[in-house]
Write a protein that holds these residues in place. Structure first.
Motif, PDB file in Angstrom:
ATOM      1  N   CYS A 177       0.827  -1.206   0.000  1.00  0.00           N
ATOM      2  CA  CYS A 177       0.000   0.000   0.000  1.00  0.00           C
ATOM      3  C   CYS A 177       0.866   1.263   0.000  1.00  0.00           C
ATOM      4  O   CYS A 177       0.492   2.288  -0.588  1.00  0.00           O
ATOM      5  CB  CYS A 177      -0.947  -0.002   1.189  1.00  0.00           C
ATOM      6  N   ILE A 178       2.018   1.218   0.650  1.00  0.00           N
ATOM      7  CA  ILE A 178       2.919   2.367   0.697  1.00  0.00           C
ATOM      8  C   ILE A 178       3.447   2.674  -0.704  1.00  0.00           C
ATOM      9  O   ILE A 178       3.516   3.834  -1.124  1.00  0.00           O
ATOM     10  CB  ILE A 178       4.086   2.108   1.671  1.00  0.00           C
ATOM     11  N   ASP A 179       3.816   1.622  -1.433  1.00  0.00           N
ATOM     12  CA  ASP A 179       4.327   1.801  -2.790  1.00  0.00           C
ATOM     13  C   ASP A 179       3.222   2.214  -3.762  1.00  0.00           C
ATOM     14  O   ASP A 179       3.489   2.934  -4.732  1.00  0.00           O
ATOM     15  CB  ASP A 179       4.981   0.505  -3.277  1.00  0.00           C
ATOM     16  N   GLU A 180       2.006   1.793  -3.504  1.00  0.00           N
ATOM     17  CA  GLU A 180       0.903   2.042  -4.438  1.00  0.00           C
ATOM     18  C   GLU A 180       0.262   3.417  -4.242  1.00  0.00           C
ATOM     19  O   GLU A 180      -0.194   4.030  -5.208  1.00  0.00           O
ATOM     20  CB  GLU A 180      -0.168   0.951  -4.259  1.00  0.00           C
ATOM     21  N   CYS A 181       0.247   3.912  -3.010  1.00  0.00           N
ATOM     22  CA  CYS A 181      -0.441   5.183  -2.715  1.00  0.00           C
ATOM     23  C   CYS A 181       0.292   6.363  -3.364  1.00  0.00           C
ATOM     24  O   CYS A 181       1.469   6.600  -3.080  1.00  0.00           O
ATOM     25  CB  CYS A 181      -0.524   5.396  -1.209  1.00  0.00           C
ATOM     26  N   PRO A 182      -0.382   7.132  -4.216  1.00  0.00           N
ATOM     27  CA  PRO A 182       0.281   8.265  -4.877  1.00  0.00           C
ATOM     28  C   PRO A 182       0.420   9.493  -3.991  1.00  0.00           C
ATOM     29  O   PRO A 182       1.113  10.443  -4.353  1.00  0.00           O
ATOM     30  CB  PRO A 182      -0.652   8.550  -6.059  1.00  0.00           C
ATOM     31  N   PHE A 186       0.498   6.491   3.816  1.00  0.00           N
ATOM     32  CA  PHE A 186       0.908   5.471   4.786  1.00  0.00           C
ATOM     33  C   PHE A 186       2.414   5.507   5.025  1.00  0.00           C
ATOM     34  O   PHE A 186       3.194   5.946   4.168  1.00  0.00           O
ATOM     35  CB  PHE A 186       0.523   4.070   4.280  1.00  0.00           C
ATOM     36  N   LYS A 187       2.782   5.014   6.202  1.00  0.00           N
ATOM     37  CA  LYS A 187       4.195   4.804   6.508  1.00  0.00           C
ATOM     38  C   LYS A 187       4.314   3.783   7.641  1.00  0.00           C
ATOM     39  O   LYS A 187       3.332   3.503   8.348  1.00  0.00           O
ATOM     40  CB  LYS A 187       4.878   6.109   6.913  1.00  0.00           C
ATOM     41  N   ILE A 188       5.504   3.227   7.786  1.00  0.00           N
ATOM     42  CA  ILE A 188       5.758   2.269   8.859  1.00  0.00           C
ATOM     43  C   ILE A 188       6.344   3.014  10.049  1.00  0.00           C
ATOM     44  O   ILE A 188       7.310   3.760   9.921  1.00  0.00           O
ATOM     45  CB  ILE A 188       6.735   1.168   8.406  1.00  0.00           C
ATOM     46  N   LEU A 193       1.890  -0.260  10.508  1.00  0.00           N
ATOM     47  CA  LEU A 193       1.419   0.593   9.418  1.00  0.00           C
ATOM     48  C   LEU A 193       0.484   1.661   9.978  1.00  0.00           C
ATOM     49  O   LEU A 193      -0.520   1.341  10.613  1.00  0.00           O
ATOM     50  CB  LEU A 193       0.688  -0.240   8.366  1.00  0.00           C
ATOM     51  N   VAL A 194       0.828   2.923   9.761  1.00  0.00           N
ATOM     52  CA  VAL A 194       0.014   4.022  10.283  1.00  0.00           C
ATOM     53  C   VAL A 194      -0.342   4.992   9.152  1.00  0.00           C
ATOM     54  O   VAL A 194       0.301   5.008   8.099  1.00  0.00           O
ATOM     55  CB  VAL A 194       0.744   4.793  11.408  1.00  0.00           C
ATOM     56  N   VAL A 195      -1.368   5.791   9.405  1.00  0.00           N
ATOM     57  CA  VAL A 195      -1.810   6.807   8.455  1.00  0.00           C
ATOM     58  C   VAL A 195      -1.130   8.122   8.814  1.00  0.00           C
ATOM     59  O   VAL A 195      -1.301   8.633   9.921  1.00  0.00           O
ATOM     60  CB  VAL A 195      -3.342   6.965   8.487  1.00  0.00           C
ATOM     61  N   THR A 196      -0.364   8.680   7.903  1.00  0.00           N
ATOM     62  CA  THR A 196       0.366   9.921   8.187  1.00  0.00           C
ATOM     63  C   THR A 196      -0.557  11.134   8.191  1.00  0.00           C
ATOM     64  O   THR A 196      -0.490  11.978   9.077  1.00  0.00           O
ATOM     65  CB  THR A 196       1.474  10.145   7.144  1.00  0.00           C
ATOM     66  N   ASP A 197      -1.416  11.228   7.185  1.00  0.00           N
ATOM     67  CA  ASP A 197      -2.320  12.370   7.067  1.00  0.00           C
ATOM     68  C   ASP A 197      -3.519  11.940   6.225  1.00  0.00           C
ATOM     69  O   ASP A 197      -3.415  11.838   4.998  1.00  0.00           O
ATOM     70  CB  ASP A 197      -1.614  13.560   6.425  1.00  0.00           C
ATOM     71  N   CYS A 201      -5.536  11.883   1.460  1.00  0.00           N
ATOM     72  CA  CYS A 201      -6.163  10.799   0.709  1.00  0.00           C
ATOM     73  C   CYS A 201      -7.128  11.339  -0.337  1.00  0.00           C
ATOM     74  O   CYS A 201      -7.993  12.171  -0.038  1.00  0.00           O
ATOM     75  CB  CYS A 201      -6.902   9.861   1.663  1.00  0.00           C
ATOM     76  N   SER A 202      -6.991  10.878  -1.579  1.00  0.00           N
ATOM     77  CA  SER A 202      -7.886  11.270  -2.668  1.00  0.00           C
ATOM     78  C   SER A 202      -9.006  10.262  -2.877  1.00  0.00           C
ATOM     79  O   SER A 202      -9.795  10.388  -3.814  1.00  0.00           O
ATOM     80  CB  SER A 202      -7.093  11.433  -3.965  1.00  0.00           C
ATOM     81  N   MET A 203      -9.039   9.229  -2.033  1.00  0.00           N
ATOM     82  CA  MET A 203     -10.062   8.186  -2.084  1.00  0.00           C
ATOM     83  C   MET A 203     -10.036   7.423  -3.412  1.00  0.00           C
ATOM     84  O   MET A 203     -11.073   6.995  -3.924  1.00  0.00           O
ATOM     85  CB  MET A 203     -11.444   8.779  -1.820  1.00  0.00           C
ATOM     86  N   CYS A 204      -8.843   7.271  -3.981  1.00  0.00           N
ATOM     87  CA  CYS A 204      -8.711   6.478  -5.206  1.00  0.00           C
ATOM     88  C   CYS A 204      -8.842   4.982  -4.930  1.00  0.00           C
ATOM     89  O   CYS A 204      -9.112   4.195  -5.841  1.00  0.00           O
ATOM     90  CB  CYS A 204      -7.377   6.775  -5.879  1.00  0.00           C
ATOM     91  N   LYS A 205      -8.603   4.587  -3.668  1.00  0.00           N
ATOM     92  CA  LYS A 205      -8.746   3.199  -3.198  1.00  0.00           C
ATOM     93  C   LYS A 205      -7.767   2.232  -3.865  1.00  0.00           C
ATOM     94  O   LYS A 205      -8.022   1.035  -3.936  1.00  0.00           O
ATOM     95  CB  LYS A 205     -10.181   2.711  -3.366  1.00  0.00           C
ATOM     96  N   LEU A 206      -6.649   2.766  -4.357  1.00  0.00           N
ATOM     97  CA  LEU A 206      -5.625   1.881  -4.893  1.00  0.00           C
ATOM     98  C   LEU A 206      -5.027   1.013  -3.791  1.00  0.00           C
ATOM     99  O   LEU A 206      -4.658  -0.147  -4.024  1.00  0.00           O
ATOM    100  CB  LEU A 206      -4.517   2.705  -5.559  1.00  0.00           C
ATOM    101  N   CYS A 207      -4.957   1.572  -2.596  1.00  0.00           N
ATOM    102  CA  CYS A 207      -4.421   0.816  -1.456  1.00  0.00           C
ATOM    103  C   CYS A 207      -5.336  -0.348  -1.088  1.00  0.00           C
ATOM    104  O   CYS A 207      -4.870  -1.426  -0.707  1.00  0.00           O
ATOM    105  CB  CYS A 207      -4.218   1.734  -0.256  1.00  0.00           C
ATOM    106  N   VAL A 208      -6.635  -0.132  -1.216  1.00  0.00           N
ATOM    107  CA  VAL A 208      -7.608  -1.191  -0.903  1.00  0.00           C
ATOM    108  C   VAL A 208      -7.480  -2.326  -1.909  1.00  0.00           C
ATOM    109  O   VAL A 208      -7.520  -3.512  -1.559  1.00  0.00           O
ATOM    110  CB  VAL A 208      -9.042  -0.628  -0.906  1.00  0.00           C
ATOM    111  N   ASP A 209      -7.310  -1.962  -3.189  1.00  0.00           N
ATOM    112  CA  ASP A 209      -7.219  -2.982  -4.237  1.00  0.00           C
ATOM    113  C   ASP A 209      -5.935  -3.795  -4.145  1.00  0.00           C
ATOM    114  O   ASP A 209      -5.928  -5.001  -4.456  1.00  0.00           O
ATOM    115  CB  ASP A 209      -7.297  -2.316  -5.616  1.00  0.00           C
ATOM    116  N   ILE A 210      -4.839  -3.155  -3.700  1.00  0.00           N
ATOM    117  CA  ILE A 210      -3.553  -3.843  -3.661  1.00  0.00           C
ATOM    118  C   ILE A 210      -3.368  -4.684  -2.405  1.00  0.00           C
ATOM    119  O   ILE A 210      -2.519  -5.586  -2.356  1.00  0.00           O
ATOM    120  CB  ILE A 210      -2.386  -2.821  -3.781  1.00  0.00           C
ATOM    121  N   CYS A 211      -4.190  -4.404  -1.376  1.00  0.00           N
ATOM    122  CA  CYS A 211      -4.029  -5.107  -0.090  1.00  0.00           C
ATOM    123  C   CYS A 211      -4.726  -6.473  -0.150  1.00  0.00           C
ATOM    124  O   CYS A 211      -5.956  -6.561  -0.098  1.00  0.00           O
ATOM    125  CB  CYS A 211      -4.610  -4.260   1.046  1.00  0.00           C
TER     126      CYS A 211
END
Length: 262
Positions: A177-182, A186-188, A193-197, A201-211
């Protein structure tokens, strides 16, 4: 209603409104665009123009130059004592006189009011070649953007629902998800895994699809809105927001008076 200021600069602001309806959020956006009057050149006298631009194009370029606006000094011509004839209380004169070869910038404009001047000095107006000349005079007045876009005090005014990004215990720390999120949401941190800000988020949900573990969920807060506005410099961002909110309050009070009259 709650207000959280994320960023506040002279020409840009980002803030979150919580516990409001979509109608209120959109009303504030529209008020910032259409209910805050701005000073702009509305009438142009062209005494000499031997440049490559037609008179109409030159007048349009002058009208689109943002001017610093002080609503405490001027009033709308429709509300002025001169009844629209034009006086020092409702209009300002700006003039340009130049001969080529040169590039005429907004800094070359001379104003009858030292406080009502172009917001930036480096706005190009026209390029004059050898022997070409322009001598023009413009009259600026207050107006609303519903009359013309040149009276719009904001370059951009928009909002979106505040994203809600959650990470469950199913996360296997694959870092996909870290590599996929534009947006770098996210960061470790401390082997977790935590949410930085979440506002990024643009709600593209690429992180959801890759997880593959299904550990990430993206939703939105229906009563919280993230606003982003940019002004053209005629007002500060803070003044735009304040005057827009006051306009909404005045409209609501006027509607209440009308309804009580029946």
């Amino acid at each position: 209603m709650k207000l959280e200021i994320i960023e506040l600069k002279d020409r840009k602001a980002k803030f979150v409104l919580t516990d409001v309806t979509p109608a209120f959020a959109n009303g504030l956006r529209r008020a910032m665009i259409a209910d805050v009057p701005k000073m702009a050149i509305d009438y142009v006298d062209i005494y000499d123009n031997t440049s490559v631009l037609f008179d109409e194009m030159l007048a349009l370029r002058l009208g689109l130059i943002p001017l610093k606006t002080n609503l405490d000094m001027y009033q709308l011509q429709s509300e002025c004592e001169c009844k629209g004839a034009g006086c020092a209380l409702c209009q300002v004169s700006l003039s340009v006189s130049a001969e080529g070869p040169c590039v005429v910038h907004s800094s070359d404009m001379k104003s009858s009011d030292p406080e009502t001047v172009p917001v930036d000095s480096n706005i190009p107006i026209i390029e004059l070649k050898q022997g070409q000349k322009v001598v023009v005079s413009g009259t600026a007045r207050l107006g609303y953007s519903r009359e013309h876009a040149k009276f719009q005090p904001v370059c951009a005014a928009g909002y979106k629902n505040v994203p809600i990004v959650t990470v469950s215990d199913k996360c296997d720390m694959c870092k996909a998800c870290i590599d996929e999120c534009p947006r770098g949401v996210f960061k470790i941190e401390k082997n977790k895994l935590v949410v930085t800000d979440q506002y990024k988020c643009s709600m593209c949900k690429l992180c959801v699809d890759i997880c593959d573990a299904g550990a990430i969920d993206i939703s939105e807060d229906k009563k919280a809105f993230l606003f982003t506005i940019e002004t053209d410099g005629s007002y500060s961002a803070q003044e735009i927001i304040t005057r827009a909110a006051k306009s909404m309050k005045d409209r609501a009070a006027k509607l209440s008076e009308i309804l009580e009259a029946f």
